[in-house]
Design a protein around this motif. Sequence first.
Motif, PDB file in Angstrom:
ATOM      1  N   LYS A 281      -9.350 -28.467  31.600  1.00  0.00           N
ATOM      2  CA  LYS A 281      -8.790 -27.148  31.903  1.00  0.00           C
ATOM      3  C   LYS A 281      -7.295 -27.246  32.229  1.00  0.00           C
ATOM      4  CE  LYS A 281      -9.661 -23.117  34.896  1.00  0.00           C
ATOM      5  NZ  LYS A 281      -8.313 -22.837  35.401  1.00  0.00           N
ATOM      6  N   LYS A 282      -6.940 -28.186  33.075  1.00  0.00           N
ATOM      7  CA  LYS A 282      -5.551 -28.343  33.499  1.00  0.00           C
ATOM      8  C   LYS A 282      -4.640 -28.662  32.313  1.00  0.00           C
ATOM      9  CE  LYS A 282      -2.461 -28.786  36.868  1.00  0.00           C
ATOM     10  NZ  LYS A 282      -1.980 -27.590  37.609  1.00  0.00           N
ATOM     11  N   LEU A 283      -5.082 -29.558  31.457  1.00  0.00           N
ATOM     12  CA  LEU A 283      -4.253 -29.952  30.314  1.00  0.00           C
ATOM     13  C   LEU A 283      -4.148 -28.843  29.265  1.00  0.00           C
ATOM     14  CD1 LEU A 283      -5.338 -33.668  29.907  1.00  0.00           C
ATOM     15  CD2 LEU A 283      -3.053 -32.844  30.499  1.00  0.00           C
ATOM     16  N   LEU A 284      -5.265 -28.197  28.960  1.00  0.00           N
ATOM     17  CA  LEU A 284      -5.227 -27.116  27.977  1.00  0.00           C
ATOM     18  C   LEU A 284      -4.310 -25.989  28.440  1.00  0.00           C
ATOM     19  CD1 LEU A 284      -8.928 -26.791  26.711  1.00  0.00           C
ATOM     20  CD2 LEU A 284      -6.920 -27.367  25.332  1.00  0.00           C
TER      21      LEU A 284
ATOM     22  N   LYS B 119      -0.907 -36.927  36.348  1.00  0.00           N
ATOM     23  CA  LYS B 119       0.424 -37.453  36.666  1.00  0.00           C
ATOM     24  C   LYS B 119       0.509 -38.953  36.407  1.00  0.00           C
ATOM     25  CE  LYS B 119       3.745 -37.823  40.476  1.00  0.00           C
ATOM     26  NZ  LYS B 119       3.989 -37.528  41.919  1.00  0.00           N
ATOM     27  N   ASP B 120      -0.565 -39.682  36.687  1.00  0.00           N
ATOM     28  CA  ASP B 120      -0.549 -41.147  36.588  1.00  0.00           C
ATOM     29  C   ASP B 120      -1.087 -41.693  35.269  1.00  0.00           C
ATOM     30  OD1 ASP B 120       0.451 -41.260  39.168  1.00  0.00           O
ATOM     31  OD2 ASP B 120      -1.533 -41.470  40.092  1.00  0.00           O
TER      32      ASP B 120
ATOM     33  N   SER C  32      -0.256 -41.819  29.354  1.00  0.00           N
ATOM     34  CA  SER C  32      -0.502 -42.620  28.149  1.00  0.00           C
ATOM     35  C   SER C  32      -1.918 -42.442  27.627  1.00  0.00           C
ATOM     36  CB  SER C  32      -0.252 -44.101  28.434  1.00  0.00           C
ATOM     37  OG  SER C  32      -1.132 -44.589  29.440  1.00  0.00           O
ATOM     38  N   THR C  33      -2.833 -42.025  28.513  1.00  0.00           N
ATOM     39  CA  THR C  33      -4.216 -41.755  28.098  1.00  0.00           C
ATOM     40  C   THR C  33      -4.353 -40.364  27.515  1.00  0.00           C
ATOM     41  OG1 THR C  33      -5.138 -43.272  29.759  1.00  0.00           O
ATOM     42  CG2 THR C  33      -6.615 -41.585  28.874  1.00  0.00           C
ATOM     43  N   TRP C  34      -3.901 -39.362  28.268  1.00  0.00           N
ATOM     44  CA  TRP C  34      -4.177 -37.986  27.842  1.00  0.00           C
ATOM     45  C   TRP C  34      -3.263 -37.477  26.740  1.00  0.00           C
ATOM     46  CZ3 TRP C  34      -0.149 -34.670  28.384  1.00  0.00           C
ATOM     47  CH2 TRP C  34       0.741 -34.831  29.442  1.00  0.00           C
TER      48      TRP C  34
END
Length: 320
Positions: free
Chosen positions: A57-60, A306-307, A310-312
């Motif tokens: 949800k946060k990323l979208l 935030k951390d 590189s993954t998301w």
Amino acid sequence: MNPNRIRNTAFAGVGIVSVLALATGCGAADTKAGGDDKVVLAEPSWVGATANAAVVKKLLEDEMDVKVEAKQMDEPVAFDALNSGKADAILEDWHGVPKKQKKYVEDKKTVVSGGDLGVVGHIGWFVPKYWADKHPDVVKDYKKLNKYYKDFKTSESGDKGHFIGAAPSYSQHDKGLIKNLGMKFKHIPSGAEAAQLKELKRLYDAKKPFLTYWWEPQWMNEQIDMVEVKLPKYTKGCEVPESKAKCGYETNQLEKFMNKDFANSDSDAAKFIKNFKWSTKDQNKVAGMIAGKKMDPEDAAAAWIKDNKSTWEKWIPKKK
């Protein structure tokens, strides 16, 4: 937890709302010329599922300007919603509703796989390590539990050992297993994941013996050391119907499922959900912040995001 697994929980879902299906029967995502206007996630009630939904949800919303509504519902209801178009995706399925999957995925073909979540799920019977170390014969042979059943007696279990069962909505066949294996135990459900975790921590801190339904991934494994009791080997279908179950649990590659129309829409949101894949460690990190540190799911998601760029960033569809 394989778990699936309707119930009350101390962990509120991310943005629980009422959602109306489109009259056309298509996916719930309201897709317009500019892209996805809204995506509806079916969010099961365990904290790992809350972690999934919070991050997606946060990323979208922040990275792709897509509105997301997460509606809390367990697997049986979720698959009905995916079929009808009231939900677009469920991010974590434990294969706990085989009849629903056969009906919608195999027969009607209105629900499709969204790919692996990246998290491996396993359910079993577990005892605390401090007790297992004193009774190593139990770990290799479940039948030995009957030798020690009195160690597990409580006021609730009467003259039998107390088996701490999962929340009623979780994937499980322990009632049938206890009966069919001739175990001197009484299955007593926890009522909710939060209640189960609280009780296990109390017993663990007091160094008391307990036998429980337990699963991985589970953030609390960082705080308590558990050992699995070896049950009869799982074979496909051995737990159906539960009244005849005589086997343990399978180890699952947890899977995402999507409404077919939404999956085939070629929208960036659908592509993102298909790309969403993280590790057990990642999920436990966010789940631990939510359940252990009592952080708001959105804040926990933001901290992880935030951390872990590189993954998301690999989940974000590339612009054509």
